[in-house]
Design an enzyme around this catalytic site. Structure first.
Site, PDB file in Angstrom:
ATOM      1  N   PRO A 330      55.806 -72.924 -50.595  1.00 36.76           N
ATOM      2  CA  PRO A 330      55.623 -72.562 -49.190  1.00 36.76           C
ATOM      3  C   PRO A 330      56.216 -71.188 -48.868  1.00 36.76           C
ATOM      4  O   PRO A 330      57.290 -70.840 -49.352  1.00 36.76           O
ATOM      5  CB  PRO A 330      56.402 -73.662 -48.447  1.00 36.76           C
ATOM      6  CG  PRO A 330      57.438 -74.120 -49.425  1.00 36.76           C
ATOM      7  CD  PRO A 330      56.865 -73.921 -50.807  1.00 36.76           C
ATOM      8  N   GLY A 331      55.494 -70.410 -48.083  1.00 38.41           N
ATOM      9  CA  GLY A 331      56.018 -69.129 -47.603  1.00 38.41           C
ATOM     10  C   GLY A 331      56.082 -69.177 -46.085  1.00 38.41           C
ATOM     11  O   GLY A 331      57.137 -69.329 -45.477  1.00 38.41           O
ATOM     12  N   ARG A 332      54.885 -69.107 -45.468  1.00 34.84           N
ATOM     13  CA  ARG A 332      54.763 -69.095 -44.012  1.00 34.84           C
ATOM     14  C   ARG A 332      55.537 -70.229 -43.336  1.00 34.84           C
ATOM     15  O   ARG A 332      56.223 -70.010 -42.340  1.00 34.84           O
ATOM     16  CB  ARG A 332      53.271 -69.239 -43.668  1.00 34.84           C
ATOM     17  CG  ARG A 332      52.943 -69.171 -42.196  1.00 34.84           C
ATOM     18  CD  ARG A 332      51.502 -69.649 -41.960  1.00 34.84           C
ATOM     19  NE  ARG A 332      50.569 -69.135 -42.944  1.00 34.84           N
ATOM     20  CZ  ARG A 332      49.884 -68.015 -42.810  1.00 34.84           C
ATOM     21  NH1 ARG A 332      49.988 -67.305 -41.729  1.00 34.84           N
ATOM     22  NH2 ARG A 332      49.071 -67.613 -43.774  1.00 34.84           N
ATOM     23  N   ARG A 383      47.892 -59.005 -38.690  1.00 34.58           N
ATOM     24  CA  ARG A 383      47.132 -60.251 -38.824  1.00 34.58           C
ATOM     25  C   ARG A 383      46.002 -60.402 -37.806  1.00 34.58           C
ATOM     26  O   ARG A 383      44.933 -60.885 -38.163  1.00 34.58           O
ATOM     27  CB  ARG A 383      48.070 -61.465 -38.822  1.00 34.58           C
ATOM     28  CG  ARG A 383      48.968 -61.496 -40.071  1.00 34.58           C
ATOM     29  CD  ARG A 383      49.726 -62.802 -40.229  1.00 34.58           C
ATOM     30  NE  ARG A 383      48.839 -63.930 -40.422  1.00 34.58           N
ATOM     31  CZ  ARG A 383      48.525 -64.816 -39.489  1.00 34.58           C
ATOM     32  NH1 ARG A 383      49.032 -64.719 -38.273  1.00 34.58           N
ATOM     33  NH2 ARG A 383      47.705 -65.807 -39.763  1.00 34.58           N
ATOM     34  N   TYR A 387      42.688 -60.970 -39.740  1.00 39.98           N
ATOM     35  CA  TYR A 387      42.218 -62.360 -39.784  1.00 39.98           C
ATOM     36  C   TYR A 387      41.808 -62.896 -38.431  1.00 39.98           C
ATOM     37  O   TYR A 387      41.643 -64.110 -38.284  1.00 39.98           O
ATOM     38  CB  TYR A 387      43.322 -63.285 -40.311  1.00 39.98           C
ATOM     39  CG  TYR A 387      44.042 -62.836 -41.542  1.00 39.98           C
ATOM     40  CD1 TYR A 387      43.369 -62.717 -42.755  1.00 39.98           C
ATOM     41  CD2 TYR A 387      45.402 -62.549 -41.509  1.00 39.98           C
ATOM     42  CE1 TYR A 387      44.043 -62.309 -43.891  1.00 39.98           C
ATOM     43  CE2 TYR A 387      46.081 -62.148 -42.647  1.00 39.98           C
ATOM     44  CZ  TYR A 387      45.401 -62.027 -43.835  1.00 39.98           C
ATOM     45  OH  TYR A 387      46.058 -61.640 -44.947  1.00 39.98           O
ATOM     46  N   CYS A 414      45.598 -45.776 -32.562  1.00 35.16           N
ATOM     47  CA  CYS A 414      44.293 -45.201 -32.241  1.00 35.16           C
ATOM     48  C   CYS A 414      43.192 -46.067 -32.839  1.00 35.16           C
ATOM     49  O   CYS A 414      42.506 -45.676 -33.785  1.00 35.16           O
ATOM     50  CB  CYS A 414      44.197 -43.800 -32.792  1.00 35.16           C
ATOM     51  SG  CYS A 414      45.535 -42.778 -32.197  1.00 35.16           S
ATOM     52  N   GLU A 415      43.046 -47.254 -32.306  1.00 35.59           N
ATOM     53  CA  GLU A 415      42.139 -48.239 -32.890  1.00 35.59           C
ATOM     54  C   GLU A 415      41.925 -49.291 -31.812  1.00 35.59           C
ATOM     55  O   GLU A 415      42.893 -49.879 -31.336  1.00 35.59           O
ATOM     56  CB  GLU A 415      42.854 -48.859 -34.092  1.00 35.59           C
ATOM     57  CG  GLU A 415      42.039 -49.686 -35.017  1.00 35.59           C
ATOM     58  CD  GLU A 415      41.349 -48.833 -36.069  1.00 35.59           C
ATOM     59  OE1 GLU A 415      40.179 -49.103 -36.317  1.00 35.59           O
ATOM     60  OE2 GLU A 415      41.979 -47.898 -36.610  1.00 35.59           O
ATOM     61  N   TYR A 444      54.128 -62.503 -43.106  1.00 33.80           N
ATOM     62  CA  TYR A 444      52.971 -61.609 -43.222  1.00 33.80           C
ATOM     63  C   TYR A 444      52.866 -60.616 -42.071  1.00 33.80           C
ATOM     64  O   TYR A 444      51.770 -60.173 -41.743  1.00 33.80           O
ATOM     65  CB  TYR A 444      51.667 -62.424 -43.365  1.00 33.80           C
ATOM     66  CG  TYR A 444      51.743 -63.415 -44.497  1.00 33.80           C
ATOM     67  CD1 TYR A 444      51.794 -62.984 -45.815  1.00 33.80           C
ATOM     68  CD2 TYR A 444      51.833 -64.785 -44.268  1.00 33.80           C
ATOM     69  CE1 TYR A 444      51.901 -63.875 -46.870  1.00 33.80           C
ATOM     70  CE2 TYR A 444      51.951 -65.696 -45.306  1.00 33.80           C
ATOM     71  CZ  TYR A 444      51.984 -65.231 -46.600  1.00 33.80           C
ATOM     72  OH  TYR A 444      52.106 -66.125 -47.644  1.00 33.80           O
TER      73      TYR A 444
HETATM   74  C1  LIG Z   1      50.283 -66.769 -50.606  1.00 36.07           C
HETATM   75  C2  LIG Z   1      50.604 -67.769 -51.623  1.00 36.07           C
HETATM   76  C3  LIG Z   1      51.531 -68.779 -51.339  1.00 36.07           C
HETATM   77  C4  LIG Z   1      52.174 -68.961 -49.989  1.00 36.07           C
HETATM   78  O1  LIG Z   1      51.268 -69.254 -48.996  1.00 36.07           O
HETATM   79  P1  LIG Z   1      51.803 -69.681 -47.544  1.00 36.07           P
HETATM   80  O2  LIG Z   1      50.564 -69.838 -46.745  1.00 36.07           O
HETATM   81  O3  LIG Z   1      52.642 -68.552 -47.058  1.00 36.07           O
HETATM   82  O4  LIG Z   1      52.577 -70.925 -47.699  1.00 36.07           O
HETATM   83  C5  LIG Z   1      51.830 -69.667 -52.351  1.00 36.07           C
HETATM   84  N1  LIG Z   1      51.276 -69.564 -53.587  1.00 36.07           N
HETATM   85  C6  LIG Z   1      50.387 -68.593 -53.884  1.00 36.07           C
HETATM   86  C7  LIG Z   1      49.823 -68.519 -55.241  1.00 36.07           C
HETATM   87  C8  LIG Z   1      50.011 -67.675 -52.924  1.00 36.07           C
HETATM   88  O5  LIG Z   1      49.122 -66.731 -53.228  1.00 36.07           O
END
Ligand SMILES: *Cc1c(COP(=O)(O)O)cnc(C)c1O
Length: 490
Positions: A330-332, A383, A387, A414-415, A444
């Site tokens: 997990p990141g986000r 983002r 997206y 400028c966009e 992100y």
């Molecule tokens: C981006 C990514 C993550 C993390 O994704 P989240 O949406 O931030 O949890 C984990 N594994 C891989 C391989 C990724 O490319």
């Protein structure tokens, strides 16, 4: 305050409800410790946004260190608990690409998580933070030889190999060093998760990973994934740890993870029998969703963990195999909600927009949309442009009793696509000099920031126990000119 429904704008998207109280912070978008103080200002751990602005300026990323730590721990604890009797626990790799600096890397390690990197630069941050190699993973669909060498120098716990081509390169480099590379294979299971649904397809048309489709190689009947397993087991310089997949991002429903997990376990079991090997690890990636707006409803880590554990348990029982050690990335979901961006309001203007839907009777009816410009924009949050991402915002430097007005928060670039929050109700008396706070900008945003229009990238302040400190300083004009070689140099 009044929230007369006559203030609801027909220009607002369907999901955007008129808030009951424009001055209230709507959970779960905000970090723990963020609240309105007695003066009506947004404050974090008791420090008001006015104090933060005075000390650090705007725009500014404001992060709760304690919230980061508790979200990291929550994932680790929930997955460890759900998988305890299946594989003794789970290795949680924080996806560093979402937001990484040495302070964050050290918190990750202190909370018992590992760290996922996907470039030499991210490995350099990990090295500077003193993260042990065995707690690192390296991803990427196009790792350079230098990055592979660096990973081997640092003795990273796993290199996640993305293609047959790369497998051969890693094997060669490891062999020339007289070493063994620990490798996982990234597979594309044909499961794509979207926010509220997932779709399954046989064939993959994307740059990442080894296809599991049986006709994905020239050799009929053999998938690219199987070819990679066969090749990996034949190289003496490769130790094949197992398989990996990552099905997408900002996912709320656990179904997609479950379907992908089951598919990978069946494949893992088939490979173990066919090649007489043991694949001790399985990584199910990241992608867990967070709340960017009041209508997003993220699941608690325990719920996701239990859904995934149920599938791993039943599939392994059915296949009669011992469960591999599970890991996730997990990141986000760890960093996203820990942070808000603080901006100062500048120019305001109101435009009149035709009634949506082209109703003939309403032909001559127009509605107001107010543009609220802030002192950052797509350079600190790409983002929305990349997206179409939705965000929310609140007037942070004071309370207001003014009526709600449909607003669009835009940046200073400028966009015309330079939008920070496409649709939000803000008090009608928002004026230049007010501060706005946009929640959910931990992931992100800083990571994707740029110097477009020669804007200095904002700093990141971490708040803990009532004290604020910079963990990444903001850029100065000198930084902006630093790499310019100058006119005398031609
Ligand atoms: C981006 C990514 C993550 C993390 O994704 P989240 O949406 O931030 O949890 C984990 N594994 C891989 C391989 C990724 O490319």
């Amino acid at each position: 305050m009044t929230t007369d429904s006559s203030h609801a704008s027909p220009l607002a998207p369907e999901w955007l409800a008129l808030p009951e109280d424009l001055n209230a912070l709507q959970s779960p978008m905000w970090a723990a410790g963020v609240e309105k103080n007695d003066a009506g200002e947004v404050a974090i751990d008791g420090i008001s946004v006015k104090e933060l602005k005075e000390q650090f300026g705007t725009p500014l990323f404001v992060m709760s260190e304690s919230d980061f730590r508790s979200r990291a721990r929550a994932f680790k604890d929930a997955f460890d608990a759900a998988f305890a009797d299946i594989c003794g626990g789970v290795d949680v790799y924080y996806a560093g690409k979402s937001f990484l600096c040495t302070a964050v890397a050290s918190w990750v390690a202190e909370e018992g998580l590992r760290l996922d990197t996907c470039s030499g630069g991210e490995l350099a941050v990990a090295a500077r933070a003193g993260i042990e190699g065995r707690n690192l993973g390296l991803h990427g669909n196009n790792k350079s030889d230098a990055e592979i060498n660096r990973a081997l120098d640092m003795h990273v716990g796993r290199i996640v190999v993305d293609s047959l081509d790369e497998l051969e390169r890693v094997a060669k480099i490891a062999s020339s060093r007289g070493e063994t590379a620990k490798v996982m294979l990234r597979l594309t299971p044909g499961v794509h998760a979207h926010t509220h649904e997932f779709i399954a397809t046989a064939h993959e048309d994307q740059k990442f990973g080894l296809s599991m489709a049986e006709d994905s190689t020239e050799e009929a009947g053999l998938s690219a994934a199987e070819e990679a397993v066969a090749a990996a087991t034949s190289y003496s310089s490769i130790e094949l740890l197992g398989l990996h997949c990552h099905i997408g991002s900002q996912i709320f429903e656990p179904d997609g993870f479950a379907v992908a997990g089951e598919k990978l376990l069946r494949f893992l079991s088939a490979m173990q029998s066919k090649y007489s090997i043991v694949l001790p690890e399985l990584d199910l990636g990241g992608g867990y969703g967070i709340a960017y707006t009041p209508v997003d409803t993220p699941r608690p880590p325990a719920e996701i963990a239990q859904a995934m554990a149920a599938v791993v348990r039943s599939t392994c029982a059915e296949l009669g195999i011992a469960a591999p050690r599970i890991s996730i990335e997990p990141g986000r979901a760890i960093v996203g909600s820990t942070t808000f961006t603080l901006y100062e309001v500048g120019t305001l203007k109101t435009v009149r927009v035709d009634a949506p839907g082209g109703d003939a009777e309403q032909e001559n009816v127009t509605y107001p949309r107010r543009y609220v410009s802030v002192d950052g924009g797509m350079s600190d949050n790409a983002r929305p442009v990349l997206y179409d991402a939705d965000y929310s915002a609140i007037l942070a430097s004071r309370s207001s009793t003014a009526a709600p007005q449909l607003s669009r928060v835009v940046g200073k670039h400028c966009e015309s696509g330079d939008i920070v929050v496409r649709d939000v109700y803000l008090p009608a008396d928002v004026a230049a000099g007010d501060l706005l706070a946009v929640p959910g900008t931990g992931a992100y945003c800083w990571a994707l920031s740029s110097n477009y229009n020669y804007l200095a990238r904002p700093g990141v302040v971490a708040v803990r126990d009532g004290a604020a400190r910079l963990i990444v300083r903001g850029e100065t004009e000198e930084d902006l000119l630093n790499r310019d070689m100058g006119v005398a140099n031609v």
